[in-house]
Design an enzyme around this catalytic site. Sequence first.
Site, short mmCIF file in Angstrom:
data_model
loop_
_atom_site.label_atom_id
_atom_site.label_comp_id
_atom_site.label_asym_id
_atom_site.label_seq_id
_atom_site.Cartn_x
_atom_site.Cartn_y
_atom_site.Cartn_z
N TRP A 10 45.37 40.26 40.68
CA TRP A 10 45.49 39.02 41.46
C TRP A 10 46.02 39.28 42.87
O TRP A 10 46.15 38.33 43.67
CB TRP A 10 46.39 38.02 40.72
CG TRP A 10 45.75 37.40 39.51
CD1 TRP A 10 44.47 37.61 39.05
CD2 TRP A 10 46.36 36.50 38.57
NE1 TRP A 10 44.24 36.88 37.90
CE2 TRP A 10 45.39 36.19 37.59
CE3 TRP A 10 47.62 35.90 38.47
CZ2 TRP A 10 45.65 35.32 36.52
CZ3 TRP A 10 47.87 35.04 37.40
CH2 TRP A 10 46.90 34.74 36.44
N LYS A 11 46.40 40.50 43.16
CA LYS A 11 46.90 40.87 44.50
C LYS A 11 48.00 39.90 44.96
O LYS A 11 48.74 39.39 44.14
CB LYS A 11 45.74 40.94 45.50
CG LYS A 11 44.59 41.79 44.99
CD LYS A 11 43.60 42.18 46.05
CE LYS A 11 42.44 42.94 45.42
NZ LYS A 11 41.58 43.58 46.37
N HIS A 94 46.64 52.10 44.51
CA HIS A 94 45.54 51.22 44.96
C HIS A 94 45.27 51.50 46.44
O HIS A 94 46.21 51.74 47.22
CB HIS A 94 45.94 49.76 44.75
CG HIS A 94 44.80 48.81 44.91
ND1 HIS A 94 44.35 48.42 46.15
CD2 HIS A 94 44.00 48.21 44.01
CE1 HIS A 94 43.32 47.60 45.99
NE2 HIS A 94 43.08 47.46 44.70
N GLU A 166 37.79 53.56 42.36
CA GLU A 166 37.58 52.43 43.26
C GLU A 166 37.21 52.97 44.64
O GLU A 166 38.11 53.22 45.47
CB GLU A 166 38.85 51.59 43.37
CG GLU A 166 39.30 50.98 42.05
CD GLU A 166 40.01 49.66 42.25
OE1 GLU A 166 39.55 48.66 41.68
OE2 GLU A 166 40.99 49.60 43.01
N SER A 214 34.37 45.11 43.93
CA SER A 214 33.54 43.91 44.01
C SER A 214 32.78 43.59 42.73
O SER A 214 31.66 43.07 42.78
CB SER A 214 32.55 44.03 45.18
OG SER A 214 33.24 44.23 46.39
N GLY A 235 39.19 42.48 41.37
CA GLY A 235 40.07 41.81 42.34
C GLY A 235 39.65 40.37 42.53
O GLY A 235 39.95 39.49 41.71
C1 PEP Z 1 40.70 45.79 43.52
O1 PEP Z 1 41.46 45.28 44.32
O2 PEP Z 1 41.11 46.62 42.71
C2 PEP Z 1 39.30 45.37 43.56
C3 PEP Z 1 38.43 46.03 42.84
O3 PEP Z 1 39.03 44.31 44.36
P1 PEP Z 1 37.62 43.55 44.49
O4 PEP Z 1 37.10 43.32 43.10
O5 PEP Z 1 37.96 42.29 45.19
O6 PEP Z 1 36.73 44.44 45.28
#
Ligand code: PEP
Length: 257
Positions: A10-11, A94, A166, A214, A235
């Site tokens: 959820w950041k 991250h 990631e 994403s 995210g």
């Molecule tokens: C993340 O922050 O780990 C991530 C994968 O973000 P998002 O899905 O928004 O790219």
Amino acid sequence: MSKKIVIANWKMHLNASQASLLLHRLQERIRIHREVEVVIAPSMLVLQPLSVQIDRRKFRLAAQNAYHQDKGAFTGEVSFTMLQDLAHYVIIGHSERRIYFNENLDIVSKKVSACVRNGITPILCVGETKQERKLGEAKRVIHDQIYTALSGLTTSEVSNMIIAYEPVWAISTFGGEVATPAQVGRVLEFIRMQVEELYGKQAAKKIRIIYGGSVDDKTVGGFLQIEQCDGVLVGNASLNYIKFAGIVDEAYRQSLV
Ligand code: PEP
């Protein structure tokens, strides 16, 4: 087929009441799945209230960060020791922390050690930038991130952890270019090989390697079909309960085939 894990990051979003409402909506929609593990990583502030509200048959909690010292005069920090009763996992390394907060290989390695020392499972994020990929350095970057973060861990500690691939260029924060399952599959395989070289076959088999970048309810299926993929880190789409419940549903569907 191994049990899939779906993690919501959820950041720095949602105050206490918004977080509570989102959890409530997710608890309404998501059924108890023995085949899928669902993890929520809310902000540090709301970990405690959510730990009271959460249905532990459906979800586990993760923290998004912690400090590597167990206690002391470190104003503003929260230690892994303090998270022991609250979080099952902590996200470490991250790209937003590496880039915005200058977390280098050494800091990430100290955090992974502190996490394990405190009995919490690390979710170690690794991944190359667009520039590094262009220059053909992706594998070297990922190798260095894994090699330094895991140094000092035992084989069983490594076996228990999670590595999230990631690619920085695929994360919504940094542009959100769509990675193809074929691209991702090659890197997940490379990561498992690295773990095998460093810690042996058993650790490589047991460690969970997941993808993040994403991912949403429309694209998740392709990533979960990758042979080497044990789950996803989500995210943006995790802030939308319909999309996130859709992602969990897809993981469940795939566990049935
Ligand atoms: C993340 O922050 O780990 C991530 C994968 O973000 P998002 O899905 O928004 O790219």
